[in-house]
Design a protein around this motif. Structure first.
Motif, PDB file in Angstrom:
ATOM      1  N   ALA A  88      -6.329  -1.917  -5.414  1.00  0.00           N
ATOM      2  CA  ALA A  88      -5.505  -0.915  -5.233  1.00  0.00           C
ATOM      3  C   ALA A  88      -6.538   0.181  -4.623  1.00  0.00           C
ATOM      4  CB  ALA A  88      -5.109  -0.152  -6.675  1.00  0.00           C
ATOM      5  N   LYS A  89      -7.820   0.421  -5.104  1.00  0.00           N
ATOM      6  CA  LYS A  89      -8.946   1.269  -4.443  1.00  0.00           C
ATOM      7  C   LYS A  89      -8.970   0.860  -3.054  1.00  0.00           C
ATOM      8  CE  LYS A  89     -13.604   2.852  -5.350  1.00  0.00           C
ATOM      9  NZ  LYS A  89     -13.148   4.302  -5.591  1.00  0.00           N
ATOM     10  N   ARG A  90      -8.940  -0.304  -2.478  1.00  0.00           N
ATOM     11  CA  ARG A  90      -8.950  -0.739  -1.243  1.00  0.00           C
ATOM     12  C   ARG A  90      -7.918  -0.449  -0.511  1.00  0.00           C
ATOM     13  NH1 ARG A  90     -12.393  -6.330  -0.129  1.00  0.00           N
ATOM     14  NH2 ARG A  90     -12.569  -5.447   2.018  1.00  0.00           N
ATOM     15  N   ALA A  91      -6.745  -0.457  -1.096  1.00  0.00           N
ATOM     16  CA  ALA A  91      -5.514  -0.386  -0.577  1.00  0.00           C
ATOM     17  C   ALA A  91      -5.477   1.278  -0.050  1.00  0.00           C
ATOM     18  CB  ALA A  91      -4.214  -0.665  -1.170  1.00  0.00           C
ATOM     19  N   LEU A  92      -6.091   2.017  -0.827  1.00  0.00           N
ATOM     20  CA  LEU A  92      -5.940   3.689  -0.677  1.00  0.00           C
ATOM     21  C   LEU A  92      -7.175   4.075   0.355  1.00  0.00           C
ATOM     22  CD1 LEU A  92      -5.188   4.751  -4.353  1.00  0.00           C
ATOM     23  CD2 LEU A  92      -3.687   4.643  -2.333  1.00  0.00           C
ATOM     24  N   ALA A  93      -8.205   3.114   0.431  1.00  0.00           N
ATOM     25  CA  ALA A  93      -9.251   3.529   1.529  1.00  0.00           C
ATOM     26  C   ALA A  93      -8.697   3.451   3.021  1.00  0.00           C
ATOM     27  CB  ALA A  93     -10.481   2.526   1.163  1.00  0.00           C
ATOM     28  N   ASP A  94      -9.748   3.907   3.861  1.00  0.00           N
ATOM     29  CA  ASP A  94      -9.184   3.874   5.206  1.00  0.00           C
ATOM     30  C   ASP A  94      -9.088   2.493   5.916  1.00  0.00           C
ATOM     31  OD1 ASP A  94      -9.153   6.711   5.480  1.00  0.00           O
ATOM     32  OD2 ASP A  94     -11.368   6.840   5.982  1.00  0.00           O
ATOM     33  N   GLY A  95     -10.027   1.524   5.042  1.00  0.00           N
ATOM     34  CA  GLY A  95      -9.977  -0.026   5.874  1.00  0.00           C
ATOM     35  C   GLY A  95      -8.967  -0.694   5.325  1.00  0.00           C
ATOM     36  N   GLY A  96      -8.117  -0.131   4.349  1.00  0.00           N
ATOM     37  CA  GLY A  96      -6.830  -1.045   3.778  1.00  0.00           C
ATOM     38  C   GLY A  96      -7.375  -2.268   3.205  1.00  0.00           C
ATOM     39  N   ALA A 115       0.590  -1.353   0.113  1.00  0.00           N
ATOM     40  CA  ALA A 115      -0.122  -0.089  -0.026  1.00  0.00           C
ATOM     41  C   ALA A 115       0.825   1.190  -0.087  1.00  0.00           C
ATOM     42  CB  ALA A 115      -1.133  -0.011   1.185  1.00  0.00           C
ATOM     43  N   ARG A 116       1.843   1.078   0.578  1.00  0.00           N
ATOM     44  CA  ARG A 116       2.823   2.226   0.572  1.00  0.00           C
ATOM     45  C   ARG A 116       3.425   2.472  -0.625  1.00  0.00           C
ATOM     46  NH1 ARG A 116       4.167   0.234   5.936  1.00  0.00           N
ATOM     47  NH2 ARG A 116       5.974  -0.733   5.040  1.00  0.00           N
ATOM     48  N   ARG A 117       3.822   1.565  -1.277  1.00  0.00           N
ATOM     49  CA  ARG A 117       4.310   1.520  -2.648  1.00  0.00           C
ATOM     50  C   ARG A 117       3.778   2.060  -3.680  1.00  0.00           C
ATOM     51  NH1 ARG A 117       7.311  -4.376  -3.297  1.00  0.00           N
ATOM     52  NH2 ARG A 117       7.579  -3.512  -5.368  1.00  0.00           N
ATOM     53  N   LEU A 118       2.210   1.669  -3.604  1.00  0.00           N
ATOM     54  CA  LEU A 118       1.241   2.200  -4.293  1.00  0.00           C
ATOM     55  C   LEU A 118       1.193   3.598  -4.189  1.00  0.00           C
ATOM     56  CD1 LEU A 118      -1.077   1.836  -6.501  1.00  0.00           C
ATOM     57  CD2 LEU A 118      -2.690   1.282  -4.562  1.00  0.00           C
ATOM     58  N   ALA A 119       0.950   4.088  -3.087  1.00  0.00           N
ATOM     59  CA  ALA A 119       0.627   5.520  -2.920  1.00  0.00           C
ATOM     60  C   ALA A 119       1.918   6.414  -3.463  1.00  0.00           C
ATOM     61  CB  ALA A 119       0.918   5.900  -1.339  1.00  0.00           C
ATOM     62  N   GLU A 120       3.329   5.878  -3.233  1.00  0.00           N
ATOM     63  CA  GLU A 120       4.447   6.611  -3.819  1.00  0.00           C
ATOM     64  C   GLU A 120       4.440   6.547  -5.412  1.00  0.00           C
ATOM     65  OE1 GLU A 120       7.904   4.256  -2.186  1.00  0.00           O
ATOM     66  OE2 GLU A 120       7.497   5.099  -0.165  1.00  0.00           O
ATOM     67  N   ARG A 121       3.958   5.475  -5.869  1.00  0.00           N
ATOM     68  CA  ARG A 121       3.828   5.201  -7.461  1.00  0.00           C
ATOM     69  C   ARG A 121       2.593   6.322  -7.924  1.00  0.00           C
ATOM     70  NH1 ARG A 121       3.206   0.373 -11.255  1.00  0.00           N
ATOM     71  NH2 ARG A 121       1.854   1.068 -13.104  1.00  0.00           N
ATOM     72  N   LEU A 122       1.724   6.410  -7.284  1.00  0.00           N
ATOM     73  CA  LEU A 122       0.498   7.418  -7.685  1.00  0.00           C
ATOM     74  C   LEU A 122       1.020   8.977  -7.261  1.00  0.00           C
ATOM     75  CD1 LEU A 122      -2.508   5.368  -6.501  1.00  0.00           C
ATOM     76  CD2 LEU A 122      -1.706   5.502  -8.859  1.00  0.00           C
ATOM     77  N   GLY A 182      -0.074  11.187  -5.428  1.00  0.00           N
ATOM     78  CA  GLY A 182      -1.200  11.967  -5.450  1.00  0.00           C
ATOM     79  C   GLY A 182      -2.302  12.119  -6.606  1.00  0.00           C
ATOM     80  N   GLY A 183      -1.750  11.416  -7.248  1.00  0.00           N
ATOM     81  CA  GLY A 183      -2.502  11.422  -8.701  1.00  0.00           C
ATOM     82  C   GLY A 183      -3.745  10.391  -8.742  1.00  0.00           C
ATOM     83  N   ALA A 184      -4.595  10.245  -9.505  1.00  0.00           N
ATOM     84  CA  ALA A 184      -5.743   9.543  -9.399  1.00  0.00           C
ATOM     85  C   ALA A 184      -5.503   8.099 -10.056  1.00  0.00           C
ATOM     86  CB  ALA A 184      -6.817  10.074 -10.461  1.00  0.00           C
TER      87      ALA A 184
END
Length: 234
Positions: free
Chosen positions: A88-96, A45-52, A54-56
């Motif tokens: 990925a959508k779930r990884a970015l959500a609050d529930g993880g 999840a952290r790697r995904l956030a770094e990849r994006l 802040g983008g959609a």
């Protein structure tokens, strides 16, 4: 590699940017989710956030390519998301990310970290060879609804994975059937990592090698083999 996969000409024509790589594993030990798998999911999840950065999510080039492929066979990608986008959508959500079992957690972590659809099949439950094709519409798909096992059928023209018994995954990689999914008793597995251009062959292979490495760490006595990547235009 010993397992046979076949991609129909109809699918090759629909998505010339499609490719896959398979990982076969024998002598695995599955079971309930553990801390090692949970840590991999959190890191993914952290790697995904770094990849994006802040983008959609839908603007990522690989996700955009999968959305175009889904549109090409008549499915609305905003309503029926490919497995990588849905995870990925779930990884970015609050529930993880959900914790399912040891093996599923391992390949879900790879899917999110590399933003690539990854599926795991119990090799002992597959009947015959596996094929990716456009459905006629009468193929059986064994799934669950309301806690009960039911049989559904894909839409005509839908891209599906199937074996000799029926559909194993609908809408390319949207929903896996209950018959071949990995359970706590699974010992032999086939993992499929699927890409669309512009994901490079090197990135596809790197994702497969990372999955194989994590499987070997989790199951030291298992035999894990990474196949050669296949591409629709090859």
């Amino acid at each position: 590699m010993t397992f046979t996969l076949h991609i129909s000409d109809d699918v090759r024509a629909l998505a010339p940017g499609f490719g896959y790589i398979a990982v076969e594993a024998y002598g695995l030990t599955n079971g309930p989710s553990d801390q090692a798998g949970s840590d991999l999911l959190d890191a993914a999840a952290r790697r995904l956030a770094e990849r994006l950065d802040g983008g959609a999510l839908q603007d990522d080039p690989h996700i955009a390519a999968w959305r175009a492929a889904y549109t090409a066979f008549g499915t609305k990608p905003s309503r029926t998301r490919n497995s990588a986008e849905a995870l990925a959508k779930r990884a970015l959500a609050d529930g993880g990310l959900p914790r399912i079992n040891r093996l599923v957690d391992l390949y879900n972590a790879i899917s999110v970290a590399h933003l690539i659809p990854v599926g795991g099949e119990d090799l002992d439950r597959i009947q015959g060879s596996m094929r990716l094709l456009r459905a006629q519409g009468d193929e059986p798909f064994e799934t669950a609804a309301g806690g009960e096992e039911v049989v559904e059928h894909p839409e005509p023209g839908e891209v599906v994975w199937c074996d000799d018994r029926g559909v194993t995954c609908r809408r390319w990689n949207w929903r896996q059937g209950v018959r071949t999914r990995l359970t706590d008793t699974s010992v032999n597995a086939l993992f499929l990592l699927e890409r669309m251009a512009p994901m490079t062959p090197a990135d596809l292979t790197a994702a497969a090698e990372e999955l194989a490495e994590n499987l070997r760490k989790a199951c030291p006595d298992a035999r894990v083999e990474v196949g050669e990547p296949w591409f629709a235009t090859s």
